[in-house]
Scaffold this motif. Structure first.
Motif, mmCIF file in Angstrom:
data_model
loop_
_atom_site.group_PDB
_atom_site.id
_atom_site.type_symbol
_atom_site.label_atom_id
_atom_site.label_comp_id
_atom_site.label_asym_id
_atom_site.label_seq_id
_atom_site.Cartn_x
_atom_site.Cartn_y
_atom_site.Cartn_z
ATOM 1 N N ARG A 141 53.467 6.682 60.811
ATOM 2 C CA ARG A 141 54.522 7.687 60.802
ATOM 3 C C ARG A 141 54.429 8.551 59.547
ATOM 4 O O ARG A 141 54.408 8.023 58.431
ATOM 5 C CB ARG A 141 55.902 7.009 60.850
ATOM 6 N N PRO A 142 54.354 9.881 59.729
ATOM 7 C CA PRO A 142 54.315 10.758 58.548
ATOM 8 C C PRO A 142 55.596 10.615 57.742
ATOM 9 O O PRO A 142 56.676 10.394 58.312
ATOM 10 C CB PRO A 142 54.206 12.156 59.147
ATOM 11 N N GLU A 143 55.494 10.751 56.474
ATOM 12 C CA GLU A 143 56.666 10.607 55.613
ATOM 13 C C GLU A 143 57.699 11.696 55.870
ATOM 14 O O GLU A 143 58.894 11.443 55.844
ATOM 15 C CB GLU A 143 56.244 10.622 54.140
ATOM 16 N N LYS A 144 57.223 12.903 56.095
ATOM 17 C CA LYS A 144 58.158 14.000 56.378
ATOM 18 C C LYS A 144 57.525 14.982 57.344
ATOM 19 O O LYS A 144 56.299 15.014 57.506
ATOM 20 C CB LYS A 144 58.566 14.703 55.090
ATOM 21 N N CYS A 145 58.364 15.766 57.965
ATOM 22 C CA CYS A 145 57.874 16.751 58.929
ATOM 23 C C CYS A 145 57.143 17.874 58.192
ATOM 24 O O CYS A 145 57.623 18.376 57.165
ATOM 25 C CB CYS A 145 59.045 17.330 59.728
ATOM 26 N N ILE A 164 49.356 10.135 65.136
ATOM 27 C CA ILE A 164 49.234 9.513 66.464
ATOM 28 C C ILE A 164 47.751 9.261 66.762
ATOM 29 O O ILE A 164 46.924 10.169 66.603
ATOM 30 C CB ILE A 164 49.853 10.414 67.546
ATOM 31 N N GLY A 199 59.532 25.439 63.939
ATOM 32 C CA GLY A 199 59.010 24.415 63.046
ATOM 33 C C GLY A 199 59.548 23.031 63.300
ATOM 34 O O GLY A 199 59.441 22.499 64.398
ATOM 35 N N CYS A 200 60.126 22.458 62.260
ATOM 36 C CA CYS A 200 60.654 21.097 62.355
ATOM 37 C C CYS A 200 62.076 21.084 62.907
ATOM 38 O O CYS A 200 62.743 20.048 62.895
ATOM 39 C CB CYS A 200 60.627 20.439 60.981
ATOM 40 N N ILE A 222 49.443 0.962 70.808
ATOM 41 C CA ILE A 222 49.217 1.816 69.629
ATOM 42 C C ILE A 222 50.114 1.458 68.451
ATOM 43 O O ILE A 222 50.057 2.111 67.413
ATOM 44 C CB ILE A 222 49.430 3.305 69.977
ATOM 45 N N LYS A 223 50.923 0.429 68.629
ATOM 46 C CA LYS A 223 51.901 0.108 67.581
ATOM 47 C C LYS A 223 51.254 -0.064 66.213
ATOM 48 O O LYS A 223 51.766 0.421 65.195
ATOM 49 C CB LYS A 223 52.670 -1.156 67.957
ATOM 50 N N ASN A 261 55.225 24.347 68.437
ATOM 51 C CA ASN A 261 55.829 23.554 67.373
ATOM 52 C C ASN A 261 56.154 22.149 67.847
ATOM 53 O O ASN A 261 56.415 21.255 67.060
ATOM 54 C CB ASN A 261 57.100 24.238 66.870
ATOM 55 N N LEU A 262 56.204 21.973 69.133
ATOM 56 C CA LEU A 262 56.496 20.649 69.657
ATOM 57 C C LEU A 262 55.253 19.981 70.232
ATOM 58 O O LEU A 262 55.268 18.824 70.577
ATOM 59 C CB LEU A 262 57.594 20.744 70.715
ATOM 60 N N TYR A 307 49.582 3.508 64.839
ATOM 61 C CA TYR A 307 50.388 4.693 64.537
ATOM 62 C C TYR A 307 50.834 4.683 63.075
ATOM 63 O O TYR A 307 51.293 3.660 62.566
ATOM 64 C CB TYR A 307 51.610 4.747 65.439
ATOM 65 N N TRP A 318 50.470 14.211 62.788
ATOM 66 C CA TRP A 318 51.566 13.336 63.205
ATOM 67 C C TRP A 318 51.216 11.852 63.233
ATOM 68 O O TRP A 318 52.058 11.021 63.601
ATOM 69 C CB TRP A 318 52.071 13.760 64.601
#
Lengths: 255, 311
Positions: free
Chosen positions: B284-288, B258, B299-300, B278-279, B47-48, B282, B256
């Motif tokens: 960022r997903p809106e939510k987990c 990335i 999970g999250c 990578i700035k 999960n991580l 990248y 994710w």
């Protein structure tokens, strides 16, 4: 016969005499931290210089801002989740709180370089290029319980023994206890710690076989409101030859 | 009379030296005996991190190629089901860490420290009696050969002679890999830190760490006996992916946001300055996002989702 009597006497004396034992601390060892010098004169290792963090784990939480609601690995409480679910970086920027993720409880876990130097014999100064923050570790003082809160809070440092009876030379690590922090974030995506949070850090220095000097910082965050249990992580820092890669950057609420 | 006197003195000296040896030759350090449970603040399961997630791992090109061809189904091969993980698994695993020492009964000196095994990891014996490591060409094993010494009250171990196996997150390590671990105790917390070196698959040393807490609840102290069963892969078959045909390569990027170049690892990905590279890539997903089975396993995250610490 006198010789025999003398020899036996010698035997008794020797056998009853205190053995100075490394393993048991020895009767001549200094118990705990008593009578050991503190601050710079008492330093069992040299923490000064430039250090670079090596981000080899929890990468996606540390090198980039993770998704909102991603709390994996943090013992967040319901109260903490409620705050984190409402995370709004735009609001942090509007209110001048871009540094909420650069407070003492999370700054050492960030991708950053450190510059550590003795400010005086009882004050160790730690600068980070990430967020351009400064932490002050005070030796020989009691933890401050009042005063203006800051991102970095009040930090009290001590060379702490691993056991009650030290071997010789004393085996000690640097313990830093920090309180009086402004509320901040444990993770960029708004996982909070509150003003009652207490940070305890343990600094260990090791010399590798190839001569590399490493510093590992075990950080323990206790927060009775926003955490269900202690949050513990370890940061890795490798010593650098100089400050040529020092790259100060301002706090950012989004990156 | 002279003989008697000399004998008495000899006995005295021998006794004194003997006592001194018992107490002084092998520094005992701090007490590590007990059951240590992982706090799981560091990534502890899928999960991580995901398959083909080598973020921050200093893999070289050979390791990246190996990893992309590797199929997790290999663990189900009848020939490999009982090929346990090597000792490199300890600082990454989420299993409890029972530790005890074996002593020489007459003198009480410590012969070895032992880190207990788990379902798929054999115990690690840390020899403390000064014995040398075997010769370069001696047989290798999952556990490898480990010696230890106390440095500043920290148990420092050095492991060689491990068989080639999986490293963290399914990257490879060769049979030339070595590992230095340090068991550093701070009150009820054990900081396990270390360094893995591999001239075949790592461009730079991989530094690892994991945090543990002393528990009063007994835990399993030995690997469970392994029996081979059919798990969907027939004998003689080696599941793998040919170059360019691994369907899971982009999973981490898709989930994710990335960039793939970071996901594939490499030494540069572990340094702070890599963020600049990578700035702009990248997202960022809106939510987990986590599926049902992932949520069941943590999970999250969220309240009550971290593995409980048993005191």
């Amino acid at each position: 016969m006198k010789l025999v009597t003398g020899a036996v006497g010698l035997a008794v004396i020797l056998l009853l005499a205190p053995h100075r034992s490394y393993g048991q601390g020895g009767r001549g060892a200094v118990p705990g931290n008593q009578a050991l010098p503190t601050g710079k004169p008492g330093a069992p290792f040299d923490p000064t210089g430039y250090w670079v963090s090596l981000i080899t784990n929890n990468w996606r939480f540390r090198m980039v801002p993770p998704a909102k609601g991603d709390y994996a690995g943090i013992p967040i409480s319901m109260a903490g989740k409620k705050l984190a679910d409402a995370w709004d970086p735009a609001q942090d920027e509007a209110t001048g709180n871009q540094c909420k993720h650069y407070g003492a409880a999370s700054i050492m876990y960030q991708p950053t370089r450190l510059h550590i130097a003795w400010q005086d014999d009882t004050t160790l100064r730690v600068d980070t290029d990430a967020g351009t923050q400064t932490r002050i570790f005070q030796f020989g003082k009691a933890p401050a319980t009042a005063g203006k809160r800051t991102w970095q809070g009040n930090s009290v440092a001590v060379w702490e023994a691993r056991r009650a009876n030290n071997p010789e030379p004393p085996a000690r690590y640097l313990k830093v206890t920090t309180n009086n922090m402004l509320p901040g974030y444990l993770r960029k995506n708004g996982v909070p710690y509150g003003e009652n949070a207490v940070l305890t850090e343990y600094y260990d220095l090791f010399q590798e076989r190839d001569g590399t000097t490493m510093m590992f910082v075990t950080a323990v965050v206790q927060d009775p409101v926003y955490l269900e249990q202690r949050y513990i992580v370890i940061s890795h820092f490798r010593k650098e030859p100089d400050g040529s890669k020092w790259d100060p950057t301002p706090c950012s609420a989004r990156w | 009379m002279r003989t008697l006197c000399a004998a008495a003195i000899a006995i005295v000296v021998a006794g004194y030296v003997g006592l001194a040896q018992v107490n002084n030759e092998v520094p005992e350090g701090v007490e590590l005996t007990g059951n240590w449970v992982s706090r799981n603040g560091t990534e502890f399961n899928t999960n991580l991190h995901r398959a083909y997630d080598f973020l921050g791992m200093p893999l070289n090109d050979a390791a990246k190629a190996w990893a992309l061809s590797h199929s997790e189904e290999q663990a189900s091969e009848p020939e490999r089901q009982c090929a346990f993980y090597t000792s490199t698994y300890f600082p990454f695993g989420f299993a409890p860490l029972p530790m005890w020492k074996e002593t020489e009964l007459r003198t009480g000196s410590t012969v070895a420290w032992v880190v207990g095994g788990w379902l798929d990891v054999v115990p690690m014996v840390i020899w403390m009696d000064g014995r040398p490591h075997p010769s370069t060409y001696a047989p290798h094993s999952s556990a490898g050969f480990t010696t230890g010494a106390w440095e500043n009250d920290v148990l420092t171990t050095y492991t060689t002679h491990m068989i080639a196996n999986l490293l963290h997150r399914r990257g490879p390590h060769s049979d030339l890999a070595t590992m230095t671990l340090r068991f550093s105790r701070h009150a009820d917390i054990l900081s396990l830190t270390g360094r893995i070196e591999d001239p075949v698959y790592l461009a730079e040393p991989l530094y690892v760490s994991r945090e543990w807490q002393l528990s009063s609840v007994p835990v399993n102290r030995a690997a469970v006996p392994c029996t081979v069963a059919y798990e969907g892969v027939r004998e003689g078959v080696v599941p793998h992916y040919l170059p360019g045909q691994n369907p899971f390569v982009e999973e981490t990027t898709r989930l994710w946001g990335i960039p793939l170049e970071a996901v594939q690892g490499g030494a540069e990905t572990m340094y702070p300055e890599y963020r600049k590279k990578i700035k702009d890539k990248y997202v960022r997903p809106e939510k987990c996002v986590a599926n049902a089975s992932e949520l069941a396993a943590g999970g999250c995250g969220g309240p009550g989702r971290l593995a409980p610490v048993i005191n």
